[in-house]
Design an enzyme around this catalytic site. Structure first.
Site, short mmCIF file in Angstrom:
data_model
loop_
_atom_site.label_atom_id
_atom_site.label_comp_id
_atom_site.label_asym_id
_atom_site.label_seq_id
_atom_site.Cartn_x
_atom_site.Cartn_y
_atom_site.Cartn_z
N CYS A 56 74.79 77.60 -36.06
CA CYS A 56 75.06 79.03 -35.89
C CYS A 56 75.37 79.38 -34.44
O CYS A 56 74.69 78.91 -33.53
CB CYS A 56 73.81 79.82 -36.29
SG CYS A 56 73.95 80.61 -37.87
N MET A 72 74.58 84.65 -41.87
CA MET A 72 73.36 83.85 -41.69
C MET A 72 72.22 84.70 -41.16
O MET A 72 71.06 84.48 -41.50
CB MET A 72 73.62 82.67 -40.75
CG MET A 72 74.54 81.60 -41.32
SD MET A 72 74.24 81.14 -43.05
CE MET A 72 72.53 80.61 -42.99
N ASP A 76 52.93 84.86 -46.93
CA ASP A 76 51.83 84.51 -46.03
C ASP A 76 50.70 85.53 -46.12
O ASP A 76 49.52 85.16 -46.14
CB ASP A 76 52.35 84.45 -44.58
CG ASP A 76 51.26 84.08 -43.59
OD1 ASP A 76 50.50 83.15 -43.88
OD2 ASP A 76 51.17 84.72 -42.53
#
Lengths: 162, 162, 162, 162, 162, 162
Positions: free
Chosen positions: A76, A115, A130
């Site tokens: 990227c 992206m 999480d």
């Protein structure tokens, strides 16, 4: 016909040369989701008003994740993002609840921000996992995909959604 | 009943105190996948031997992603990982091909490595998207989920898979 | 008498060798503050319930900042933090309002976490400035200081506060 | 009347869209300070010529800190800084000495560099604390504030200083 | 006569102000090398087709290293790189083999990319060392140097090579 | 006979599992060098006392570089370094001057710190290049190599130096 652009003539990875591409306004919209049990859903909903808002933390993580994209994804290009936003929508699915995550990224540059949007959505979903994994380790993330992009010489893209 | 552990009594996020937890060997195994068209599949397979191996780059990205987990996921504890590995398996699904990604992480520490395994699998999948998006922007990532974890006082976890 | 420990015999900076120090439980508590106008105070208080909670974002930033300490402060040792928390308290001061920020960090290791607590408090305060600067660029941060530390061979420290 | 710009309509944090803002030259000047005992002051002054220059290390840390701003402050836009400098000035204050830190940042871009200057000054001050804490843990950092900014459509800002 | 530009009038380091410099296309080409034993050479050559390609990993590391340059080199300006590539060439030298590493970086910006090319080549070489050190710790890296740069007001540079 | 350890059975890179290795004290000493013209040498020597000390900045960069090793080198394990130091020595070589850089790293852990020492030396050398390149772009870095390591089950290593 299209070919991989991220390899040089020796078959080794390269960061594609974009120096000839013109700077234009570009946007990308990516989606991911998190499927949770009713128990987790109720605690997230309750927490929002009383004990701690999982989605506020995940929102911050997703925005910071967008900025880390070029550090995380090897080929990227580093980009100066001009705006990042995320939004959430709950959908009841029988005994489960699906949280739809939408990530929007804008820039003015020589390459697209697909992206960055996909990374923002993914990091947002990972953060939700999480923060809820003490309650339920069975939470499923995704699918994650590009919904739309605009700008750039190859034109716009919009996913066909049934 | 389980509660969120990542909020303090004011309802604000905290990094949970794990200083009383004992150091034990811990492992986690997470899965993600990438669904691609036959065109992309054939180019990836061909590239492996001739022009450049997408999966080699994605493997490196996934391993480096595991090490960045605490930098990406806000409430994750920084950990000294003792091993990271990824493996791939292709499955034909009608006109499409699904690449199954498995990420394995080990540590000896006071908290588990579920997030590191999930992050490794996600970054690996995002990298594959990045390297193939010039050919097909419609590639779908995920679902992404925890397959198994071992170690720690709450015992082992293994996902029921139909 | 105490001397700088962060220089070698050539007078150049070094990261002090702590390999002979024993691993013990260590804590640090640092404080910072942000002084804002009544206008900003009221918008922050109102936002918490209606439009967006500045302190939730600052809390996440402070915790992530603690984890970046060794990356930001040149001679700091990288550490595996076992817990990070922040708390806030408002104090009215005439026409202004002071937000007291307290940062608490714990580890089990060979060196203290004073810098991690000070960095968490500072990053938290900087984030509040960032999110309020469209309303008032005159916000003042600090003073920032260590309140208390425990653990380590040099013993505990507690600031005298008038 | 001014409102928070860093929240979307759902009250969740976003990185503000600056794609419509024009690129102009922008500067910011922020200040912080460190108040130390005479003992620390004398060792710092002496070290400069003989044993190791605390301020040289803090200068490097501050410049590198400016570059990390978008990584540390969640809603900050990544920017290509065109220049960063810091300067120091000692002031005797009875039995104590105050080190005034001034940070100057320049860019040519679509958003200001106030946060970069404030972060540079803060990281510089934290580094001084770190390098002197073996001698005195009671060192106080700050206040930290914006002195001046130029450039951008909202015009210049200059702090009134008594 | 040329002078250091990276110091301010107090003799402290600064990031040079480049805001007056014009944006032009810029390229840099740097070289490094790794000298290995025949044993390591044969394993690397064999691994390429059978067991794992050291140079593929090193290529990825070098490209990612180029993007980290401003984070690693204190006075380097952050830059939006527009392309990065590396190539390898083996040379037999008696009982040893020298792997020549060439790194090419392009940008359109206000400052050159010499440091990015040198960093890419160095990180690539360090990664090769890392992956081969279980076989031979005596591998030598370098020399590392700039081969050519183009663009910028000071004109082009091309190293004289005997 | 030794084999690559950084590849799994599919020939893809992995981070080697070190969870069975015991924690021991480990040190590494790496060397690099920078060869400069008399003009650069004299300016560096003069700068040290008057205008700005290149080596002080390079020292800080090298120490911070050691801490970034696991972020830069793909298969490196993240480690808690317990000490990092660098030293310099000038040698006159006809019309040129060679600056010898020595980097020393210590840890107590399950894997060695060779890569941290090599990275510290390399980053230090790259920083010197960066700060002197306005005067001379022809500066050569290296060779860079491991001088010595101690600790770990494979025993100590010391380079034969003619």
């Amino acid at each position: 016909m299209s070919e991989f652009t991220h390899f040089n003539e020796s078959g080794k990875a390269r960061m594609v040369d974009i120096s000839e591409k013109t700077e234009t306004a570009r946007t990308a919209h990516a989606a991911s989701s998190v499927i949770v049990s009713r128990d987790v859903y109720e605690k997230m909903a309750e927490g929002k008003v009383k004990k701690g808002d999982v989605l506020s933390v995940a929102q911050v993580a997703g925005i910071m994740g967008a900025k880390k994209t070029a550090d995380i994804i090897p080929m990227c290009h580093p980009l100066s993002l001009s705006g990042v936003d995320l939004s959430f929508r709950w959908e009841e699915r029988g005994e489960e609840y699906e949280l739809h995550i939408a990530a929007f990224v804008k820039t003015k540059g020589s390459t697209g921000v697909e992206m960055e949007a996909l990374t923002a959505a993914s990091v947002c979903a990972l953060t939700i996992y999480d923060m809820c994994k003490a309650i339920d380790k069975g939470i499923v993330i995704g699918p994650t995909y590009l919904v739309e992009k605009t700008g750039g010489k190859n034109g716009d893209y919009r996913r066909n959604q049934a």
